[in-house]
Structure formats: structure tokens, C-alpha cells
Design an enzyme around this catalytic site. Sequence first.
Site, mmCIF file in Angstrom:
data_model
loop_
_atom_site.group_PDB
_atom_site.id
_atom_site.type_symbol
_atom_site.label_atom_id
_atom_site.label_comp_id
_atom_site.label_asym_id
_atom_site.label_seq_id
_atom_site.Cartn_x
_atom_site.Cartn_y
_atom_site.Cartn_z
ATOM 1 N N THR A 181 2.058 -1.132 -7.083
ATOM 2 C CA THR A 181 1.630 -0.970 -8.435
ATOM 3 C C THR A 181 1.245 0.659 -8.832
ATOM 4 O OG1 THR A 181 0.805 -3.372 -8.123
ATOM 5 C CG2 THR A 181 0.234 -2.096 -10.155
ATOM 6 N N CYS A 198 1.232 0.981 -2.201
ATOM 7 C CA CYS A 198 0.944 0.044 -3.095
ATOM 8 C C CYS A 198 2.064 0.281 -4.324
ATOM 9 C CB CYS A 198 -0.382 0.318 -3.722
ATOM 10 S SG CYS A 198 -0.594 -0.531 -5.312
ATOM 11 N N CYS A 256 5.052 -6.287 -3.489
ATOM 12 C CA CYS A 256 3.625 -6.054 -3.422
ATOM 13 C C CYS A 256 3.416 -5.884 -2.062
ATOM 14 C CB CYS A 256 3.064 -7.203 -4.202
ATOM 15 S SG CYS A 256 1.195 -6.963 -4.068
HETATM 16 N N1 DGL Z 1 -0.521 -4.128 -3.026
HETATM 17 C C1 DGL Z 1 -0.332 -3.861 -4.203
HETATM 18 C C2 DGL Z 1 0.827 -3.761 -4.778
HETATM 19 O O1 DGL Z 1 1.726 -3.289 -3.672
HETATM 20 C C3 DGL Z 1 -1.480 -4.102 -5.571
HETATM 21 C C4 DGL Z 1 -1.570 -5.280 -6.028
HETATM 22 C C5 DGL Z 1 -2.629 -5.524 -7.057
HETATM 23 O O2 DGL Z 1 -3.780 -4.732 -6.421
HETATM 24 O O3 DGL Z 1 -2.502 -5.873 -7.977
HETATM 25 O O4 DGL Z 1 1.529 -3.930 -5.635
#
Ligand code: DGL
Length: 269
Positions: free
Chosen positions: A82, A80, A188
Site C-alpha cells: 500500500t 508494504c 499485501c
Molecule cells: N502490509 C500492507 C501492505 O502490504 C499494509 C496493509 C494495510 O495496512 O492496510 O499493503
Amino acid sequence: MQNQIQTYPNYPIGFFDSGLGGLTVLAEIYHLLPNEHLIYLADSKNAPYGEKSKKEIIALSIKNTEKLLALNCKIIVVACNTATTNAIQLLREKFNVPFIGIEPAIKPAALKSVTKKIGVLATKGTLSSDLFAKTTENYRPTHTIVEVEGNGLVELVEQGKINKTEDLLRQYLKPMLKQNVDNIVLGCTHYPMLIPIIKKLIPPNITIIDAGEAVAKQTKNILTQQQLLATQIHTEKHQFFTNGNNKEVLEVFLKKLLITDCSVQQLDF
Ligand code: DGL
């Protein structure tokens, strides 16, 4: 003080994401390292992380890591952007296991770009993080970086409504096309699921960049360096846990990503 954690080569690789996006990272590792046993946590109950504060993202990342360590994971892939950009430093300080993170692949995009204009589609949490500011700092004097928040996309992917993302994507890609970017970074892990739709909306000369493959290679390197590569083919099924009401969507995505030999469970964590 860090707790001592015993790890062994035939222990599993653990992954977590705010939901189903990290499956795109897991798929790369699944195909690159077929001997490894994989455990995936989809924290879908708490998605999207991108709208949360740094403090909340750190607390959720610690919770997920603790769960994966309780399941004996030898290495944690923070699948992830984030969570990586907001929490990986703290996770590395707190837990004595190797962590692999994923962040927007600005460097390869900047190096490839002929127009010196690149687009980045990512969550608010990633774009506002200190790590993102640091990564982009070196390229700002020479490149135009068109940053766009992908608000609402994660929610649609979590519900399996990939085809419903087209209008939002058209809106988000517009400023990038207007600025004549020639590389678009997907910042993301949910967004690679949208590549077929994105491709319909951009000219064919624009390159889409996603860091999933690089993360898989980095995972292999770290496991090799630390002598933690599995020494035998895994005997247990790969395990996927979600704490949301999206078990069926998870199963559909696993099929799409050609991931077999797995068990999927709904679990509160
Ligand atoms: N899959 C995520 C990322 O790579 C998380 C996105 C989210 O939950 O806002 O940022």
C-alpha cells in the site's frame, strides 16, 4: 531539493510497514543477507494503511523514512504494498537514499497462468492506486484479473489472530475460484502469514504468488551495484520497533519466521 545523506556499507537496512506484515519481507532478506544489520518499524498504531487516503499514506511513509534515516539506515525497504504503490515515487524524489518497494507480482502470475485468469488479493489502497492500474494495464487485454479487497485481514494479523481469518478468506477467495484462476497473487505483506489457511481453501493446482523473495534479490542487487553490501557480519542485534500494543505478537512472529538475535521495543514514532 534533496538533502545529502551519507551512507556506508555497514550501516543498517531499514524497513517499514503499517504493522507486522513487512516481517515476511524482512525474513527473506534476513536469510539471504545474513551479514546485514536490520532495523524494522511497525507503524501498527496507524494500521491499516489500506483504508487511508493517498495523502495520509504519503505522510506516514515520510514519517517512517525520516525515523529510519535518523537511525542511520543506508537503504529503505518499503515492506508494504500500500505504501509502495501510493508513496514510493515521492519518497524517491524527496530522499537521497535507495528505496526498494513491493507491489503485487502481476507479471510472474500472468506469465505462469495457463487459464489466463489470475486472482489478486490486496488492500483497497493498493488496488485503487495509479501504479497498480499501470502494472495491470498490459495484461488486461489477454488476462482476466479478479481483484478482491482483503478488508479486515490486516487487523486480525496485527492482533495475532491468524486462525480467525478463515471465514473472511473463504469469502474473498470464492470469486477467484468461481472464475477458475490458476494463480493467486498476495498483494499485501500481511497475507503470506495466512498461506497455510489459504492452502486449505483452494485446490492444490492453484499457485500462490508472493513477491517477498524477489524483493530480497532486488535488495541484494541494488546494494551490490551501489557498493553498499555489508563488509563484515553485524555486531549489533537486529532492532524491531512497534508503536502499537503488539510487542508480544511481534515476538511470536519473529520466532515463527526463525529470526533470532534481535531486540524488540515499543516506541512512539
Ligand atoms: N502490509 C500492507 C501492505 O502490504 C499494509 C496493509 C494495510 O495496512 O492496510 O499493503
